[in-house]
Design a protein around this motif. Sequence first.
Motif, short mmCIF file in Angstrom:
data_model
loop_
_atom_site.label_atom_id
_atom_site.label_comp_id
_atom_site.label_asym_id
_atom_site.label_seq_id
_atom_site.Cartn_x
_atom_site.Cartn_y
_atom_site.Cartn_z
N GLU A 1 -20.19 -74.24 -53.16
CA GLU A 1 -20.69 -75.56 -52.81
C GLU A 1 -19.95 -76.07 -51.57
O GLU A 1 -18.80 -75.73 -51.32
CB GLU A 1 -20.47 -76.55 -53.97
CG GLU A 1 -21.22 -76.19 -55.24
CD GLU A 1 -22.73 -76.26 -55.06
OE1 GLU A 1 -23.20 -77.05 -54.21
OE2 GLU A 1 -23.44 -75.52 -55.75
N LEU A 2 -20.65 -76.90 -50.79
CA LEU A 2 -20.11 -77.38 -49.52
C LEU A 2 -18.75 -78.04 -49.69
O LEU A 2 -17.83 -77.81 -48.91
CB LEU A 2 -21.09 -78.36 -48.87
CG LEU A 2 -20.72 -78.85 -47.46
CD1 LEU A 2 -20.66 -77.67 -46.50
CD2 LEU A 2 -21.74 -79.88 -46.97
N GLU A 3 -18.60 -78.84 -50.75
CA GLU A 3 -17.34 -79.56 -50.94
C GLU A 3 -16.20 -78.63 -51.36
O GLU A 3 -15.02 -79.00 -51.32
CB GLU A 3 -17.50 -80.68 -51.98
CG GLU A 3 -17.89 -80.21 -53.38
CD GLU A 3 -19.41 -80.14 -53.58
OE1 GLU A 3 -19.83 -80.12 -54.73
OE2 GLU A 3 -20.14 -80.14 -52.55
N ASP A 4 -16.55 -77.40 -51.75
CA ASP A 4 -15.52 -76.45 -52.19
C ASP A 4 -15.20 -75.39 -51.13
O ASP A 4 -14.40 -74.48 -51.39
CB ASP A 4 -15.99 -75.73 -53.47
CG ASP A 4 -16.18 -76.70 -54.63
OD1 ASP A 4 -15.39 -77.65 -54.71
OD2 ASP A 4 -17.11 -76.49 -55.43
N GLY B 1 -10.67 -67.40 -46.54
CA GLY B 1 -11.22 -68.50 -47.31
C GLY B 1 -12.42 -68.02 -48.10
O GLY B 1 -12.69 -66.83 -48.20
N ASN B 2 -13.19 -68.97 -48.65
CA ASN B 2 -14.37 -68.58 -49.43
C ASN B 2 -15.68 -68.82 -48.70
O ASN B 2 -16.75 -68.59 -49.24
CB ASN B 2 -14.38 -69.30 -50.79
CG ASN B 2 -14.50 -70.81 -50.64
OD1 ASN B 2 -14.91 -71.34 -49.60
ND2 ASN B 2 -14.13 -71.54 -51.71
N ASP C 1 -17.58 -59.10 -47.04
CA ASP C 1 -18.35 -58.35 -46.04
C ASP C 1 -18.76 -59.21 -44.86
O ASP C 1 -19.57 -58.79 -44.03
CB ASP C 1 -19.60 -57.74 -46.69
CG ASP C 1 -19.24 -56.68 -47.72
OD1 ASP C 1 -18.31 -55.90 -47.46
OD2 ASP C 1 -19.89 -56.65 -48.78
N GLY C 2 -18.22 -60.43 -44.77
CA GLY C 2 -18.48 -61.27 -43.61
C GLY C 2 -19.72 -62.14 -43.69
O GLY C 2 -20.04 -62.83 -42.73
N TYR C 3 -20.42 -62.14 -44.82
CA TYR C 3 -21.59 -62.99 -44.99
C TYR C 3 -21.19 -64.38 -45.49
O TYR C 3 -20.19 -64.52 -46.19
CB TYR C 3 -22.56 -62.37 -46.00
CG TYR C 3 -23.26 -61.15 -45.53
CD1 TYR C 3 -24.43 -61.24 -44.76
CD2 TYR C 3 -22.77 -59.88 -45.83
CE1 TYR C 3 -25.08 -60.09 -44.32
CE2 TYR C 3 -23.42 -58.73 -45.39
CZ TYR C 3 -24.57 -58.84 -44.64
OH TYR C 3 -25.22 -57.71 -44.20
N VAL C 4 -21.99 -65.40 -45.12
CA VAL C 4 -21.77 -66.73 -45.67
C VAL C 4 -21.95 -66.66 -47.18
O VAL C 4 -22.93 -66.12 -47.69
CB VAL C 4 -22.74 -67.76 -45.05
CG1 VAL C 4 -22.62 -69.10 -45.75
CG2 VAL C 4 -22.47 -67.91 -43.56
N ASN C 5 -20.98 -67.20 -47.91
CA ASN C 5 -21.00 -67.15 -49.37
C ASN C 5 -21.89 -68.26 -49.90
O ASN C 5 -21.52 -69.42 -49.93
CB ASN C 5 -19.57 -67.29 -49.90
CG ASN C 5 -19.45 -66.90 -51.36
OD1 ASN C 5 -20.43 -66.94 -52.10
ND2 ASN C 5 -18.25 -66.52 -51.76
N GLU C 6 -23.10 -67.90 -50.33
CA GLU C 6 -24.09 -68.89 -50.77
C GLU C 6 -23.73 -69.52 -52.11
O GLU C 6 -24.29 -70.56 -52.49
CB GLU C 6 -25.47 -68.22 -50.88
CG GLU C 6 -25.97 -67.59 -49.59
CD GLU C 6 -26.35 -68.62 -48.54
OE1 GLU C 6 -26.37 -69.83 -48.87
OE2 GLU C 6 -26.59 -68.23 -47.38
N ASP C 7 -22.79 -68.93 -52.83
CA ASP C 7 -22.45 -69.43 -54.17
C ASP C 7 -21.43 -70.56 -54.13
O ASP C 7 -21.13 -71.15 -55.17
CB ASP C 7 -21.89 -68.28 -55.02
CG ASP C 7 -22.93 -67.20 -55.27
OD1 ASP C 7 -24.13 -67.55 -55.29
OD2 ASP C 7 -22.55 -66.02 -55.39
#
Length: 810
Positions: A571-574, A557-558, A563-569
Motif C-alpha cells: 500500500e502507498l502509505e507503507d 525497500g519494499n 527482480d526490480g518490479y514495482v511491488n503491487e502488494d
Amino acid sequence: MKKKITTVFLAIALCVAATFGFTACDNGTDGPAPLPPLDNNKTDYGMWKLDTAEQGVGEFVTDFYERHIRNADDKQIHNLNLGLANMFLKDWEALSLMWTDSTTAALKYDGYANIRNYANGIPIDKYGYVWQSYQTTLSALATAQDTPWGPNWAFPTYAQSGSNSAGFEFNANEDTEYWTTNASNEITAAGGLLKVTNKGGINENLEIISPSGLGLSSLHSPYAHVDFRISAKSKKSEIEDIELWYTTDESPEWNADNMLSLLYDTSFERYELPRFMAEAIYFPCYLKESWENVKQIKFVVVPKEGEKITSDIGVNYVRFDYDARQANDNGIYLNTLKTYVEFTGDTVVLEKNLARARNSLLFLTKTLGGEEHKLIDQSYMQGHDGVRGNGHGIGNGYWDIISTPGVSFYANVFYVKALRAMIWLEEAAAKLGIDTEEAYIYAGDLSGEIITWDYSIEKLKSMLNETVEQMRKPYKEAIRQDGEYFFNYEGGFWNETDGRFLEGVNSVGEVIDYGFVSFNLEAIYEDIPTAEQSLSIMDWISGKRIIEGDTAKGYRGNYYDKDGYVNEDVELEDVTYGIYDFEFAPRSTTKNNSKHYVFAYSGVDFGKQVQNGGAIMYVSFYDIMARLKVYGADNAYTRLKEIQAWYNRVQEAAEAAEITDSWKFYRAYYIDRGITMQGGGTAGGIGLDYEFLEAALFYACVPYGFFGISGTCDTLTVAPVMSAAMGEWRMQNMMFASVKYDVTATANSVRISAVRGVTTDKFITVELNAPASGQAVYNNYRKLEASEYVVSNGKALVTVPMAACLISVE
C-alpha cells in the motif's frame, strides 16, 4: 623424504611451465581451480578481457566493457567515444582508458590520443582557471546560435534569467535597429552579423552602442560574452584594443572608470590583437564594483596611433551570461594529466604541461583560498552560493542542478584530488629532471597583480594533509555577519549526528545534506575520512545503519521487489525506499531534495532524477573501491556478484524482447519495470547509457581495485586485493608505457605474461601481504633473501625488470 622432495620439484616444474603458458599453478588456496593456461603463442592482442576462476564473473565484466568502451558496432550502447566527452567527465574517462590498450590497435578510436589532446589543448586562462571548451580562437559559424560558453557548461543562460539579464543574437538575424554607432560610421545587419563600417579618419574610434534600459547586474550578468568577427585588409591589424564601456543609474554618462579592456581585462594574456578574429570574448564585468544597475553598454574599437580602422568588423552575438565556471574543472584537469602520464610514461606531455598544471593549482590555492583557509571557496564565482532563488544556486561540475554552497564538501574533494595529482606530477618531474618556465597567474581581480609558483613538494604535502584534516573535523555552526552566513573554519564537514559528510552551509544559513552517497564514496576513495568515519559511512550506505530522517533507508525497500518490479502488494502509505533499489548502484542521494537546486531547474520526485535519489553507474566504481578499503575483498566481490545478477537479468530481458539495436540494450529491462532512464534528451532516474560515458568507470574497479594497479613513469605496481575464495583472475591486453602485457593474480601471487614491447628501463613492483611465519617470498620460484624485497605496512614489495615473471608469497 624422497617422496616429499619429488612432490616439491613437481610443483615447481608445473609453476615454471605456467609462467611460459603451458599449464596453471596451484595457488595453494581452497578457492576455485586455477584458470586454464595461456597459449604461449598468444595472438589475441586486441581489446581488454577479464578471465576469472568462477564462471560468469569474467564474462559479465568483459561484456560490460565491450559495450561501454563503445567500440564494437554490435555492442556499443552509443557512438560517443570515450575521451571526447564534456569537461566534467575527463578524469573518469582517463581512469577508464589509460591502463589497457586503448589505441587503434585494439579499438576503432584512439583513447590515448583523445586524453592527450585534452591534456595538451584545453585552455587554461591567465587566472589559472581550466576551461571546458577547446574553442578559444574560433567560435561557431556566424549563423549558429549554439556557440558554447567556453569556460564551462553553458547552464544557466541569460535566456533563463526571467528577464533579469539580456542577450542579442545577431546570428539569428535579430533586429539591429536599436544598436547605433558614432556619427561618422555605419551599422548594418547581414549574414547573421551586426556589421560596422568606419567612415571616419585617422585615430577615430569606432563605437558599437547598445539600446538603453538593459538593467544588468553582477548577479545576473557577471560576464559580457561577445563574439567578435574582425578581418584586416592589411598585413597587420590596425586595431589597438576593444573596450567595453557602460553607464549605470549612479553614473549615467560614459566614464573611463566604467570600462574594461579586451587586451588587459579578459581571459587570456594578450599583447596585441590578431589580424583575423573569430573569437568568443569574456569580459569579467562582475569584477568592477560599479557593474550594478547597468543601463547601456558600448564597444569602442580603438585604432593604433596614426592608423585608420579599415578592417571588416562584425558582432555575432552579445550575451550577458551567468558565471558557469566550475571549481571542479581544475582538479579534473590535474588528475586527468596525472593518470595519462602515469600509464603512458609520456614525458613530453608532462614537460609541456607542468607550468599549466601549476597555474591551474594556483587558481585553487590562491584565488579560491585553499592555502589560506585549507579549503577552497567557490563563492568567488558569482551565484555559486547554494541558495535557491533567481540568479543563485549554480551547481558544480557533474552535479550541475544541485545548489552547492561556496565552501562545498564535494568541491574540496576535487581540491584534494588536485593536490594529490600535483604532488605526483612534481615528484615525477623531479625524478626525470624536468624543469619548466616560470608558472604564474593573474590575481582574481583587475589589478594586474601576478602570483608566481613557489610551492615545494613538501609544502604541497603539508597543504594536502591540512585540507584532509580540516575536512574531517565535525561541522560547526555557521558564523552570521551582517545578515549573511559564512562557513565556520573551526569545523569541517563531518555530520556527527548522521555519521557522514554533509555538503556545507549556504549564505542564508541552511545546512545542505541530502545523504550524498556519491560524494561520501568518492571521499573514501581519496582517503579523506578517518578509518572510523569510513566505517560509519559504509555502514550507512550498505544498510547496516539506518538514518531515520532519510527518504531511502537500508539496503532495499519494499517499493521494488527482488527482480526490480514495482511491488503491487504494498500500500502507498507503507512504501519504503532502500539505497540499492536500483540494483546496479546505490542511489546518488538518500534524502529527497525539494529545494536546493539552481534557479533554472525545478525539482522532481525522489528517484526520478539521477541527482535526486536516482542511480548512476559510475558510482558503483566508488562503491566497490570503498568496500575493498573498508570491508575487504569478500564484501566487494559479493557486491560485484550482485551487479552481475542484475546484468544477467538485463541480458535476458533484451533477448526476450528481441532487441537488435545495441543502443537499446538496457531499455527493455526498464521499460518492462516502468522506470524511466535518463539519456538522449529524456530526464529520468537511471544513468547508464547514451551520454553517460562515465558508466565505463565501473569496470575499472577490476584493475584499480582487485588488482591494485598504479604506476610511475617507469614502474608499474600491482598490489592485488583479493580473497582466497576468488581464486585466480587474469586481465589480458593491458598496457603500461607502450608495453603490452597480461597479468594474473591471486591473494598471494602475481604473474606477468605475454609481455611485448620495449621494456628497457621499465620495472614492475609487486605488493603482496608480507610473509607470515613459515612463509617466504618467491621470484620465479626462487626464494628471495630478506634483502631482495622491502617490507612496509604489512606488505612485501618486490621490484623486478619488466618481463614475464611470477612473484608469490607462500
